[in-house]
Enzyme design. Sequence first.
Site, PDB file in Angstrom:
ATOM      1  N   CYS A   2       0.791  -1.241   0.000  1.00 51.25           N
ATOM      2  CA  CYS A   2       0.000   0.000   0.000  1.00 51.25           C
ATOM      3  C   CYS A   2       0.822   1.289   0.000  1.00 51.25           C
ATOM      4  O   CYS A   2       1.820   1.403   0.689  1.00 51.25           O
ATOM      5  CB  CYS A   2      -0.891   0.049   1.234  1.00 51.25           C
ATOM      6  SG  CYS A   2      -1.992  -1.343   1.401  1.00 51.25           S
ATOM      7  N   ARG A  27       5.858  -0.201  -5.240  1.00 44.57           N
ATOM      8  CA  ARG A  27       5.682  -0.890  -3.960  1.00 44.57           C
ATOM      9  C   ARG A  27       4.817  -2.147  -4.100  1.00 44.57           C
ATOM     10  O   ARG A  27       4.837  -3.002  -3.223  1.00 44.57           O
ATOM     11  CB  ARG A  27       5.010   0.060  -2.942  1.00 44.57           C
ATOM     12  CG  ARG A  27       5.873   1.229  -2.559  1.00 44.57           C
ATOM     13  CD  ARG A  27       5.077   2.265  -1.802  1.00 44.57           C
ATOM     14  NE  ARG A  27       4.737   1.834  -0.465  1.00 44.57           N
ATOM     15  CZ  ARG A  27       5.423   2.148   0.622  1.00 44.57           C
ATOM     16  NH1 ARG A  27       6.516   2.859   0.522  1.00 44.57           N
ATOM     17  NH2 ARG A  27       5.037   1.748   1.812  1.00 44.57           N
ATOM     18  N   TRP A  74      -2.740  -2.865  -1.469  1.00 45.53           N
ATOM     19  CA  TRP A  74      -2.264  -4.243  -1.614  1.00 45.53           C
ATOM     20  C   TRP A  74      -3.142  -5.046  -0.662  1.00 45.53           C
ATOM     21  O   TRP A  74      -3.056  -4.890   0.563  1.00 45.53           O
ATOM     22  CB  TRP A  74      -0.795  -4.333  -1.228  1.00 45.53           C
ATOM     23  CG  TRP A  74      -0.142  -5.637  -1.501  1.00 45.53           C
ATOM     24  CD1 TRP A  74       0.378  -6.059  -2.690  1.00 45.53           C
ATOM     25  CD2 TRP A  74       0.089  -6.705  -0.575  1.00 45.53           C
ATOM     26  NE1 TRP A  74       0.921  -7.315  -2.549  1.00 45.53           N
ATOM     27  CE2 TRP A  74       0.752  -7.736  -1.266  1.00 45.53           C
ATOM     28  CE3 TRP A  74      -0.201  -6.890   0.783  1.00 45.53           C
ATOM     29  CZ2 TRP A  74       1.136  -8.929  -0.662  1.00 45.53           C
ATOM     30  CZ3 TRP A  74       0.181  -8.077   1.386  1.00 45.53           C
ATOM     31  CH2 TRP A  74       0.838  -9.080   0.659  1.00 45.53           C
ATOM     32  N   ASN A 100      -2.617   2.464   5.357  1.00 42.82           N
ATOM     33  CA  ASN A 100      -1.661   1.374   5.135  1.00 42.82           C
ATOM     34  C   ASN A 100      -1.558   0.613   6.446  1.00 42.82           C
ATOM     35  O   ASN A 100      -1.496   1.231   7.500  1.00 42.82           O
ATOM     36  CB  ASN A 100      -0.259   1.911   4.835  1.00 42.82           C
ATOM     37  CG  ASN A 100      -0.153   2.537   3.475  1.00 42.82           C
ATOM     38  OD1 ASN A 100      -1.123   2.571   2.733  1.00 42.82           O
ATOM     39  ND2 ASN A 100       1.015   3.037   3.150  1.00 42.82           N
ATOM     40  N   GLY A 101      -1.490  -0.703   6.371  1.00 36.32           N
ATOM     41  CA  GLY A 101      -1.323  -1.473   7.606  1.00 36.32           C
ATOM     42  C   GLY A 101      -2.515  -2.363   7.872  1.00 36.32           C
ATOM     43  O   GLY A 101      -3.337  -2.604   6.982  1.00 36.32           O
ATOM     44  N   GLU A 486      19.370 -17.056  -3.550  1.00 33.41           N
ATOM     45  CA  GLU A 486      19.007 -15.752  -4.108  1.00 33.41           C
ATOM     46  C   GLU A 486      18.708 -15.857  -5.609  1.00 33.41           C
ATOM     47  O   GLU A 486      17.757 -15.253  -6.104  1.00 33.41           O
ATOM     48  CB  GLU A 486      20.148 -14.759  -3.817  1.00 33.41           C
ATOM     49  CG  GLU A 486      19.983 -13.366  -4.399  1.00 33.41           C
ATOM     50  CD  GLU A 486      18.729 -12.626  -3.950  1.00 33.41           C
ATOM     51  OE1 GLU A 486      18.050 -13.069  -3.016  1.00 33.41           O
ATOM     52  OE2 GLU A 486      18.408 -11.606  -4.588  1.00 33.41           O
ATOM     53  N   LYS A 490      15.126 -14.880  -7.292  1.00 29.42           N
ATOM     54  CA  LYS A 490      14.959 -13.908  -8.392  1.00 29.42           C
ATOM     55  C   LYS A 490      14.090 -14.500  -9.494  1.00 29.42           C
ATOM     56  O   LYS A 490      13.191 -13.857 -10.006  1.00 29.42           O
ATOM     57  CB  LYS A 490      16.298 -13.490  -9.003  1.00 29.42           C
ATOM     58  CG  LYS A 490      17.162 -12.558  -8.234  1.00 29.42           C
ATOM     59  CD  LYS A 490      16.651 -11.153  -8.082  1.00 29.42           C
ATOM     60  CE  LYS A 490      15.824 -10.943  -6.883  1.00 29.42           C
ATOM     61  NZ  LYS A 490      16.091 -10.859  -5.600  1.00 29.42           N
ATOM     62  N   GLU A 493      10.409 -14.885  -8.347  1.00 27.75           N
ATOM     63  CA  GLU A 493       9.720 -13.611  -8.155  1.00 27.75           C
ATOM     64  C   GLU A 493       9.213 -13.018  -9.466  1.00 27.75           C
ATOM     65  O   GLU A 493       8.090 -12.540  -9.525  1.00 27.75           O
ATOM     66  CB  GLU A 493      10.665 -12.577  -7.511  1.00 27.75           C
ATOM     67  CG  GLU A 493      10.901 -12.786  -6.045  1.00 27.75           C
ATOM     68  CD  GLU A 493      11.883 -11.768  -5.478  1.00 27.75           C
ATOM     69  OE1 GLU A 493      11.628 -11.253  -4.393  1.00 27.75           O
ATOM     70  OE2 GLU A 493      12.924 -11.492  -6.121  1.00 27.75           O
ATOM     71  N   HIS A 509      20.448 -35.775  -1.088  1.00 22.11           N
ATOM     72  CA  HIS A 509      19.521 -36.163  -0.028  1.00 22.11           C
ATOM     73  C   HIS A 509      18.070 -35.835  -0.399  1.00 22.11           C
ATOM     74  O   HIS A 509      17.233 -35.703   0.493  1.00 22.11           O
ATOM     75  CB  HIS A 509      19.901 -35.480   1.283  1.00 22.11           C
ATOM     76  CG  HIS A 509      21.265 -35.867   1.759  1.00 22.11           C
ATOM     77  ND1 HIS A 509      21.567 -37.138   2.188  1.00 22.11           N
ATOM     78  CD2 HIS A 509      22.417 -35.163   1.835  1.00 22.11           C
ATOM     79  CE1 HIS A 509      22.854 -37.192   2.524  1.00 22.11           C
ATOM     80  NE2 HIS A 509      23.390 -36.008   2.311  1.00 22.11           N
ATOM     81  N   LYS A 608       7.115  -4.330  -2.714  1.00 23.26           N
ATOM     82  CA  LYS A 608       8.508  -3.928  -2.524  1.00 23.26           C
ATOM     83  C   LYS A 608       8.822  -3.783  -1.043  1.00 23.26           C
ATOM     84  O   LYS A 608       9.894  -4.138  -0.585  1.00 23.26           O
ATOM     85  CB  LYS A 608       8.729  -2.587  -3.236  1.00 23.26           C
ATOM     86  CG  LYS A 608      10.147  -2.050  -3.146  1.00 23.26           C
ATOM     87  CD  LYS A 608      11.063  -2.870  -4.004  1.00 23.26           C
ATOM     88  CE  LYS A 608      12.524  -2.519  -3.820  1.00 23.26           C
ATOM     89  NZ  LYS A 608      13.380  -3.652  -4.205  1.00 23.26           N
TER      90      LYS A 608
HETATM   91  C1  G6P Z   1       9.837  -7.999   0.011  1.00 20.20           C
HETATM   92  C2  G6P Z   1      10.562  -7.664  -1.274  1.00 20.20           C
HETATM   93  C3  G6P Z   1      11.899  -8.398  -1.314  1.00 20.20           C
HETATM   94  C4  G6P Z   1      12.720  -8.039  -0.079  1.00 20.20           C
HETATM   95  C5  G6P Z   1      11.944  -8.339   1.202  1.00 20.20           C
HETATM   96  C6  G6P Z   1      12.652  -7.747   2.410  1.00 20.20           C
HETATM   97  O1  G6P Z   1       9.444  -9.330   0.003  1.00 20.20           O
HETATM   98  O2  G6P Z   1       9.776  -8.033  -2.393  1.00 20.20           O
HETATM   99  O3  G6P Z   1      12.608  -8.008  -2.469  1.00 20.20           O
HETATM  100  O4  G6P Z   1      13.906  -8.772  -0.097  1.00 20.20           O
HETATM  101  O5  G6P Z   1      10.655  -7.734   1.149  1.00 20.20           O
HETATM  102  O6  G6P Z   1      12.663  -6.352   2.289  1.00 20.20           O
HETATM  103  P1  G6P Z   1      13.647  -5.377   2.987  1.00 20.20           P
HETATM  104  O7  G6P Z   1      13.221  -4.012   2.535  1.00 20.20           O
HETATM  105  O8  G6P Z   1      13.466  -5.560   4.464  1.00 20.20           O
HETATM  106  O9  G6P Z   1      15.023  -5.711   2.568  1.00 20.20           O
END
Ligand code: G6P
Length: 613
Positions: A2, A27, A74, A100-101, A486, A490, A493, A509, A608
């Site tokens: 949001c 976001r 969101w 927001n929240g 990671e 990626k 996502e 395993h 985000k």
């Molecule tokens: C969300 C984002 C990720 C990020 C994570 C932690 O899930 O989509 O890309 O790694 O939050 O966010 P931060 O701002 O705490 O690094």
Amino acid sequence: MCGIVAYIGNRQAYPILIKGLHRLEYRGYDSAGVALIEEEDINIYKTKGKVADLEHYAESKNTQGTIGIAHTRWATHGEPNDVNAHPHYSENDSLAIIHNGIIENYALLKQALEAEGYTFKSDTDTEVLVQLIEYIKETNRCQLFEAVQSALKQVVGAYAIAVIEKGNKNEIIAARKSSPMVIGIGDDEYFIASDVTPIIEYTDKVVYLNDEEIVQIRRHEPLKIVNFQNEETKVDVQKLNMNITQLEKGGYDHFMLKEINEQPRTIVDCIRGRINQSATDVKLSGVIDHKEKFLNARRIIIIACGTSWHAGLIGKHMIEEFCQIPVCVEYASEFRYSHPVINSDDVVIAISQSGETADTLAAVELAKSKGAFIYGICNVIGSSIPRATHSGTYIHVGPEIGVASTKAFTGQVTVLCMLAMAIAKEKNSIDHQRYLSVLKSLYSLPNLLQEVLKLDSQIKNMSLIFTYAHNFLYLGRGYNYPLALEGALKLKEISYIHAEGYPAAEMKHGPIALIDNEMPTVVIATNDSVYEKTISNIQEIKARGGKVIALVTKGDQIVSSMADYSLEIPPVDECLAPVVSSIPLQLFAYYIAINKGRDVDQPRNLAKSVTVE
Ligand code: G6P
């Protein structure tokens, strides 16, 4: 997650609000809306979908007014649709709110309001809050400010809100608890937003609202901020040092691609002033000022979420290897509910790009309440986590707009490496030659990243071969295991392909059962202390007909002859190899997502900055 924008001043609010919503699109959201006061009435326009859909919807409507609030939602409570989108009217349409929240006790409050005859149009917790404010305002016959203050005392949860009132063009009331809010001060005008991106082109003077503060923003008047105890707090005006071009795409098709390509420069910014020019010394003021805390730390606990958690895993390797301090890395969301044993001689490192992740922030508060020393590694300056920590280091990689984190990851690992070096030097726990060699590698990172970016067209071509795979396995060992996680994240996502990261040796395993010629495996097999072991793992995959894409050190013959495709990475100290090798993995995910026609900057369902639990 949001986004909030609001405006009060002498200009037309609508264009400012819409532009602000566009700036907040990164976001992640699923609906958008705006409320404006014109004449006496509040006009609300809102719709499921993108801000462009809202603009289209409002085209033929009256969008006049010099005061307004706007929102990207969101969904948490109630599906993403027009009705659940914000702003929400109160029962008598006398108030409008954006939020927001999450209001955790909304069900109880709703019941009580229903008993008073209130009806609800949406499924949201937000509508409950605006109804409660109206109810208090009418029963107590008080001003909006007092009604908001009194309503918030009954609310359990997290929020950043902005409220406007029918017939009152002169006032916006805003408040926050565990959800960010910033006010921009212009020339006889105010901008309110959930982060500075919608504000930055109008003013560089901002006030960050603290938790449990309510602000009265009145036309032609100074801001008035009070806390929940009704004590007036100081209006602390800060100067932003960020510019609008940092928020634009700079000629790239997507923010993600721009941010991947920016990394040679962002790493320069990250190490600037911290490593001297001869690469013989590292200075982090956050460590120098609290040297004793690090030297006496019995344990370091790293807390983070998502990509930041992966950076934390690499940090663990570095700190344990160079500083000989035991480190555990926890998901912030698990940490806070796991009855953690935290001692006053523990150092907690919170890693967060946004500095606003609700779970990480709550974990910080918990560790702080148990007396631990808290060190933040964040990107967004002035965000909640850096403000809640005792000390820290900004990664200084500039605004990251693409939802999938790229340059923040390399910045985080770089800062963790500098941190490990700074502590190790103070502790005398690292061999001096090794210290110098790591610093040299840190200093050469920007050039190495520039070199590895040249793989772009090779990766683009290779991505065409793998776009239609349904599953991927990513393997790595030692420093490269977190990178395997990671790389897989990626791909998931932004391409929505299932991908799993695994420690290479653990493959036998379980995941080895999945290997066949339709399941490609990305193996990070650069020349490090576990190189030979990784070769054995590649053989195990090849023996089962699996396809291998290998990341190898430049000049490698052995792995290259075994793998189906190999990408050559310039040599670098093994602790920093994940920084260099992350770039081809980011590009690979990017091009696969593009081939699949995905929205790479705003992938479905993701946000985000995750400001709810
Ligand atoms: C969300 C984002 C990720 C990020 C994570 C932690 O899930 O989509 O890309 O790694 O939050 O966010 P931060 O701002 O705490 O690094």
